[in-house]
Design a protein around this motif. Structure first.
Motif, PDB file in Angstrom:
ATOM      1  N   LEU A   1      -8.018  -7.602   5.273  1.00 35.00           N
ATOM      2  CA  LEU A   1      -9.287  -7.921   6.045  1.00 35.00           C
ATOM      3  C   LEU A   1      -9.104  -9.752   4.448  1.00 35.00           C
ATOM      4  N   PHE A   2      -8.172  -9.316   3.850  1.00 38.11           N
ATOM      5  CA  PHE A   2      -7.746  -9.764   2.242  1.00 38.11           C
ATOM      6  C   PHE A   2      -5.941  -9.923   2.714  1.00 38.11           C
ATOM      7  N   THR A   3      -6.037 -11.345   3.446  1.00 36.73           N
ATOM      8  CA  THR A   3      -4.191 -11.876   3.670  1.00 36.73           C
ATOM      9  C   THR A   3      -3.643 -11.751   2.025  1.00 36.73           C
ATOM     10  N   SER A   4      -2.426 -10.772   1.880  1.00 39.14           N
ATOM     11  CA  SER A   4      -1.705 -10.936   0.760  1.00 39.14           C
ATOM     12  C   SER A   4      -2.360 -10.755  -0.723  1.00 39.14           C
ATOM     13  N   TYR A   5      -3.586  -9.843  -0.676  1.00 41.00           N
ATOM     14  CA  TYR A   5      -4.291  -8.975  -1.458  1.00 41.00           C
ATOM     15  C   TYR A   5      -4.612  -7.188  -1.909  1.00 41.00           C
ATOM     16  N   ILE A   6      -4.774  -6.633  -2.561  1.00 35.71           N
ATOM     17  CA  ILE A   6      -4.883  -5.157  -2.080  1.00 35.71           C
ATOM     18  C   ILE A   6      -4.843  -4.841  -3.590  1.00 35.71           C
ATOM     19  N   PHE A   7      -6.844  -4.111  -4.068  1.00 33.74           N
ATOM     20  CA  PHE A   7      -6.620  -3.131  -4.946  1.00 33.74           C
ATOM     21  C   PHE A   7      -6.745  -1.864  -5.505  1.00 33.74           C
ATOM     22  N   ILE A   8      -6.395  -2.062  -6.924  1.00 30.60           N
ATOM     23  CA  ILE A   8      -5.577  -0.766  -7.245  1.00 30.60           C
ATOM     24  C   ILE A   8      -6.650  -0.215  -8.186  1.00 30.60           C
ATOM     25  N   HIS A   9      -7.117   0.860  -8.332  1.00 27.68           N
ATOM     26  CA  HIS A   9      -8.171   1.385  -8.775  1.00 27.68           C
ATOM     27  C   HIS A   9      -7.300   2.307 -10.535  1.00 27.68           C
ATOM     28  N   ALA A  10      -7.001   1.610 -11.447  1.00 25.29           N
ATOM     29  CA  ALA A  10      -5.758   1.553 -11.946  1.00 25.29           C
ATOM     30  C   ALA A  10      -6.529   1.963 -13.729  1.00 25.29           C
ATOM     31  N   THR A  11      -5.351   2.516 -14.231  1.00 25.35           N
ATOM     32  CA  THR A  11      -5.564   2.371 -15.899  1.00 25.35           C
ATOM     33  C   THR A  11      -4.225   1.197 -15.865  1.00 25.35           C
ATOM     34  N   GLU A  12      -5.058  -0.088 -17.607  1.00 24.79           N
ATOM     35  CA  GLU A  12      -3.956  -0.676 -17.617  1.00 24.79           C
ATOM     36  C   GLU A  12      -2.562  -0.293 -17.604  1.00 24.79           C
ATOM     37  N   ILE A  13      -1.905   0.794 -18.006  1.00 25.72           N
ATOM     38  CA  ILE A  13      -0.772   0.856 -17.706  1.00 25.72           C
ATOM     39  C   ILE A  13       0.157   1.600 -16.407  1.00 25.72           C
ATOM     40  N   GLU A  14      -1.379   1.924 -15.429  1.00 30.18           N
ATOM     41  CA  GLU A  14      -1.075   2.194 -13.822  1.00 30.18           C
ATOM     42  C   GLU A  14      -0.492   0.329 -13.455  1.00 30.18           C
TER      43      GLU A  14
ATOM     44  N   GLU B   1       0.611  -1.174   0.000  1.00 29.75           N
ATOM     45  CA  GLU B   1      -0.206  -0.365   0.028  1.00 29.75           C
ATOM     46  C   GLU B   1       1.368   1.320   0.290  1.00 29.75           C
ATOM     47  N   GLU B   2       1.523   0.729   0.452  1.00 30.61           N
ATOM     48  CA  GLU B   2       2.629   2.506   0.820  1.00 30.61           C
ATOM     49  C   GLU B   2       3.654   2.443  -0.515  1.00 30.61           C
ATOM     50  N   GLN B   3       3.899   1.593  -1.303  1.00 25.87           N
ATOM     51  CA  GLN B   3       4.666   1.572  -2.134  1.00 25.87           C
ATOM     52  C   GLN B   3       3.540   2.273  -3.247  1.00 25.87           C
ATOM     53  N   ILE B   4       2.152   1.469  -3.483  1.00 29.57           N
ATOM     54  CA  ILE B   4       1.505   1.544  -4.567  1.00 29.57           C
ATOM     55  C   ILE B   4       1.247   3.091  -3.911  1.00 29.57           C
ATOM     56  N   ASN B   5       0.959   3.375  -3.229  1.00 28.29           N
ATOM     57  CA  ASN B   5       0.547   4.892  -2.791  1.00 28.29           C
ATOM     58  C   ASN B   5       2.040   6.257  -3.377  1.00 28.29           C
ATOM     59  N   LYS B   6       2.701   5.874  -3.116  1.00 26.43           N
ATOM     60  CA  LYS B   6       3.988   6.642  -3.809  1.00 26.43           C
ATOM     61  C   LYS B   6       3.889   6.971  -5.319  1.00 26.43           C
ATOM     62  N   LEU B   7       3.074   6.187  -6.063  1.00 26.02           N
ATOM     63  CA  LEU B   7       3.022   5.597  -7.609  1.00 26.02           C
ATOM     64  C   LEU B   7       1.680   6.844  -7.664  1.00 26.02           C
ATOM     65  N   SER B   8       1.861   7.422  -6.829  1.00 24.88           N
ATOM     66  CA  SER B   8       0.087   7.934  -6.840  1.00 24.88           C
ATOM     67  C   SER B   8      -0.905   7.183  -7.519  1.00 24.88           C
ATOM     68  N   ILE B   9      -0.699   6.131  -7.429  1.00 28.31           N
ATOM     69  CA  ILE B   9      -2.052   4.680  -7.977  1.00 28.31           C
ATOM     70  C   ILE B   9      -2.908   5.367  -6.678  1.00 28.31           C
ATOM     71  N   ASP B  10      -4.283   5.125  -7.453  1.00 25.28           N
ATOM     72  CA  ASP B  10      -4.915   4.567  -6.429  1.00 25.28           C
ATOM     73  C   ASP B  10      -4.913   3.651  -6.158  1.00 25.28           C
ATOM     74  N   CYS B  11      -5.506   3.223  -4.514  1.00 23.02           N
ATOM     75  CA  CYS B  11      -5.246   1.840  -3.789  1.00 23.02           C
ATOM     76  C   CYS B  11      -6.299   1.288  -2.586  1.00 23.02           C
ATOM     77  N   PHE B  12      -6.605   0.710  -2.657  1.00 27.23           N
ATOM     78  CA  PHE B  12      -7.611   0.005  -1.159  1.00 27.23           C
ATOM     79  C   PHE B  12      -7.436  -0.957  -0.670  1.00 27.23           C
ATOM     80  N   LEU B  13      -6.461  -1.043   0.381  1.00 27.38           N
ATOM     81  CA  LEU B  13      -6.093  -2.159   1.676  1.00 27.38           C
ATOM     82  C   LEU B  13      -7.677  -2.508   2.301  1.00 27.38           C
ATOM     83  N   PRO B  14      -8.334  -3.248   2.482  1.00 27.52           N
ATOM     84  CA  PRO B  14      -9.673  -3.486   3.737  1.00 27.52           C
ATOM     85  C   PRO B  14      -8.474  -3.498   4.370  1.00 27.52           C
ATOM     86  N   LYS B  15      -8.876  -3.080   6.079  1.00 27.70           N
ATOM     87  CA  LYS B  15      -8.148  -3.641   6.962  1.00 27.70           C
ATOM     88  C   LYS B  15      -9.295  -3.708   7.774  1.00 27.70           C
TER      89      LYS B  15
END
Length: 171
Positions: free
Chosen positions: A57-70, A25-39
């Motif tokens: 909430l989901f072990t080993s998963y994170i969600f991103i709202h992104a284009t294909e390039i992102e 989550e921290e690393q993806i946020n640094k890329l300015s990509i919208d991410c969602f980690l349910p906690k």
């Protein structure tokens, strides 16, 4: 950080390294990509104390709202293993499912997590003297103990571990 792209953003699920959800989550946020980690916050119990611990909430998963390039940029993040795929293509998570998860978390519903570790599952040991060794669950009991058989030097060794000491390998 990215060029303006008219491509539509979609929700994707990314598979993280074990116990790297918060780092991802921290690393993806640094890329300015919208991410969602349910906690969720759960009370962990040790022999001598109890403590509230925030976990994914989901072990080993994170969600991103992104284009294909992102999405491809997010895959370059150290904590990310791969995109969750279906029939060889990145699985797109419907907006309604993400919204449902957000609503459930906002309402502070009673949430119970199950890694569904069962007899016969392959697991990787993540703590202790057998760290990084892969074994097979041969027995479970109601007190969160599981027994894992590990093949070492053509011998079978069984170890008693808690579910926190292993993670289920993807099949």
């Amino acid at each position: 950080m990215f060029e303006e792209n008219t491509e539509e953003k979609k929700w994707f699920a990314l598979y993280t390294k074990p116990r790297h959800e918060f780092k991802a989550e921290e690393q993806i946020n640094k890329l300015s990509i919208d991410c969602f980690l349910p906690k969720i916050t759960a009370t962990k119990k040790w022999k001598d104390r109890k403590k509230k611990v925030e976990s994914a909430l989901f072990t080993s998963y994170i969600f991103i709202h992104a284009t294909e390039i992102e999405r491809r940029y997010a895959l370059a993040v150290d904590s990310i293993v791969k995109t969750v795929c279906f029939n060889g293509k990145p699985a797109v998570i419907p907006d309604e499912e993400i919204e449902s998860i957000k609503i459930m978390l906002e309402k502070k519903s009673d949430i119970f997590i199950s890694d569904k570790i069962q007899k016969g599952n392959k697991v990787k040991i993540i703590e202790g003297p057998l760290k990084n060794v892969i074994g097979t669950v041969v027995n479970l009991n109601s007190e969160d103990w599981l027994y894992v058989t590990v093949e070492i030097l053509q011998r079978s060794v069984s170890v008693k571990l808690t579910k926190d000491n292993v993670y289920k390998l993807m099949e």
